[in-house]
Scaffold this active site. Structure first.
Site, PDB file in Angstrom:
ATOM      1  N   ASP A 132      50.837  48.556  59.990  1.00  0.00           N
ATOM      2  CA  ASP A 132      50.073  49.806  60.089  1.00  0.00           C
ATOM      3  C   ASP A 132      48.751  49.721  59.356  1.00  0.00           C
ATOM      4  O   ASP A 132      48.025  50.714  59.252  1.00  0.00           O
ATOM      5  CB  ASP A 132      50.887  51.000  59.592  1.00  0.00           C
ATOM      6  CG  ASP A 132      51.135  50.954  58.090  1.00  0.00           C
ATOM      7  OD1 ASP A 132      51.353  49.847  57.575  1.00  0.00           O
ATOM      8  OD2 ASP A 132      51.132  52.020  57.445  1.00  0.00           O
ATOM      9  N   SER A 167      55.654  50.744  58.422  1.00  0.00           N
ATOM     10  CA  SER A 167      54.867  49.944  57.490  1.00  0.00           C
ATOM     11  C   SER A 167      55.246  48.471  57.582  1.00  0.00           C
ATOM     12  O   SER A 167      55.133  47.865  58.633  1.00  0.00           O
ATOM     13  CB  SER A 167      55.026  50.490  56.077  1.00  0.00           C
ATOM     14  OG  SER A 167      54.150  49.844  55.182  1.00  0.00           O
TER      15      SER A 167
END
Length: 470
Positions: free
Chosen positions: A267, A122
């Site tokens: 992401d 992330s």
């Protein structure tokens, strides 16, 4: 770069301090119900990745599993470790390559898969990577289900397929991005947005969302100024899309004459905004603008997490909808959204969840909803922001030993006896016009302290007093 004047959202952890905190746990793999995360070559190696994939395969009792990754170069290595773990548990794999996290949810449903593994860290720095797990509904595994996978990982009690039952993999054609884009386009009036001929600045920061973001914006009739939109994993700035990390990017929006700047994390499940003047807008307001437009179309329940701005609550109540909060975490928000039949929800980190598209934070529907709001109101982004309710939020992080946290939370609760306490997720205190939330992070070695109040001074005072007790 400047912050919006009437809604101030500040982060009080310097890049140096954050780096030191992240380095301090580089030798420890973070294992939680959300998945695993660590520094590649240190705490995260092929061995735990394969073991965690085997745990998921065991939990799923075999079946078909989608595997994807963000653009980090280490993802290629980890992908093969994940393959091995899944194959060993008798799973068959659909490899959809480098795609945004919300696209994984779309792919799981369209392919009829039993689950998925997204290889991503992330917003963590480039040395990090991890695994995020999905169920057959295309949503991140709930805390309860994630805990079962975690227990299997920690116990090592995996199902091991015999030689004739070992799984296999195939590379799925990349039309899943087109399917995702079309799903978003179906939820808005494309002709209305296209009639405005918006010039849009898109910064994907070398992450997985660049190709889909550019394609979607072009389909909406926008002229797209692409900045680091190649999914090559080369981050030009800190991957967390907060205003403090966008000082070099923000001026480009005004210089290119763009109506709005959209910034994605690696992401692509978070969306940050920059207005036409080059002013960074807190990601807290990404969800607010999306909610405002969605409730205009269909008034209904709205769900956010306990650390999200009260702006969303105000908007929901003004529209005549119902509002509720969940524990922090995408899976928790989704669970509450399902229970309340929410029409929209999300998290204040720039995460918009629209059930019509999927049960995953999705910046692409966020872009479409915000552009629709700009087009229908015929107002620049800065004016739309100025019309939102006024609050000041302070987000801070502190290194606190976990064995001291319980006593510290008790002391904080005692400090404000007049406040309403909620212990669903750490401790949240609600006063008449302020709130304070203290909770340990699931993804970083810190305790988060977040306060929101009518003024910046009040928010700072709340965080300061909490810090002293921590």
């Amino acid at each position: 770069m400047s912050f919006v004047s009437h809604n101030t959202y500040t982060y009080c952890l310097s890049r140096t301090v954050r780096a030191e905190l992240m380095a301090a746990v580089s030798s420890e793999l973070i294992v939680s119900v959300s998945g695993i995360r660590g520094v590649v070559g240190d705490s995260l190696t092929p061995e735990p990745a394969a073991r965690f994939a085997a745990a998921l395969g065991t939990y799923l009792h075999g079946g078909r599993v989608v595997v994807a990754r963000d653009s980090r170069p280490s993802g290629e290595m980890l992908k093969h470790a994940v393959f091995a773990g899944l194959f060993s548990a008798g799973c068959h794999v659909d490899d959809i390559g480098v795609v945004p996290t919300p696209t994984v949810g779309v792919a799981v449903r369209n392919l009829g898969a039993a689950g998925a593994v997204m290889i991503t860290a992330s917003h963590n720095p480039a040395p990090w990577n991890g695994l995020k797990l999905f169920g057959p509904d295309g949503a991140v595994l709930s805390a309860e289900k994630g805990k079962q996978v975690q227990k299997l990982f920690e116990s090592g009690q995996f199902a091991r397929a015999t030689w004739d039952k070992v799984g296999s993999g195939v590379r799925v054609p990349p039309d899943v991005l087109e399917e995702h884009a079309q799903l978003v386009l179906d939820q808005v009036h494309v002709a209305v947005v296209a009639s405005k001929n918006f010039r849009v600045f898109l910064d994907a920061n070398g992450g997985a969302g660049g190709p889909l973001g550019a394609r979607l914006l072009q389909e909406l009739g926008c002229e797209v100024v692409q900045h680091n939109c190649g999914a090559d994993g080369n981050f030009a700035h800190d991957p967390e899309p907060t205003p403090a990390n966008l000082t070099d990017v923000a001026p480009w929006v005004k210089q290119t004459g763009s109506a709005v700047g959209f910034v994605l994390d690696p992401d692509a499940d978070r969306l940050a905004l920059i207005d036409e003047t080059g002013t960074c807008v807190s990601e807290e307001l990404t969800l607010a603008l999306a909610v405002k437009h969605r409730l205009r179309e269909q008034c209904g329940p709205v769900v956010v997490n306990m650390s999200t701005s009260r702006v969303i609550q105000d908007l929901a109540e003004r529209a005549g909808g119902t509002f509720s909060r969940s524990a922090v975490g995408e899976a928790n928000v989704v669970e509450r959204m399902r229970g309340t039949k929410a029409v929209i929800g999300g998290e204040g980190n720039g995460g918009v969840i629209d059930p019509r598209v999927g049960w995953v934070r999705d910046p692409f529907i966020g872009m479409a909803l915000i552009l629709s709001l700009m087009a229908e109101d015929n107002r620049p982004l800065s004016e739309l922001i100025a019309a939102l309710p006024t609050y000041s939020m302070l987000k801070t992080k502190f290194a606190v030993p976990r064995d001291r946290l319980a006593a510290a939370l008790a002391a904080i609760e005692k400090k404000w006896p007049e406040a309403t306490a909620d212990k669903l997720d750490g401790l949240r205190l609600d006063g008449p016009d302020w709130w304070l939330h203290v909770r340990p992070s699931n993804t970083e070695p810190v305790v988060r302290v977040i306060a929101e109040a009518p003024t910046a001074e009040q928010a700072a005072a709340l965080c300061k007093q909490a810090e002293e007790l921590l």
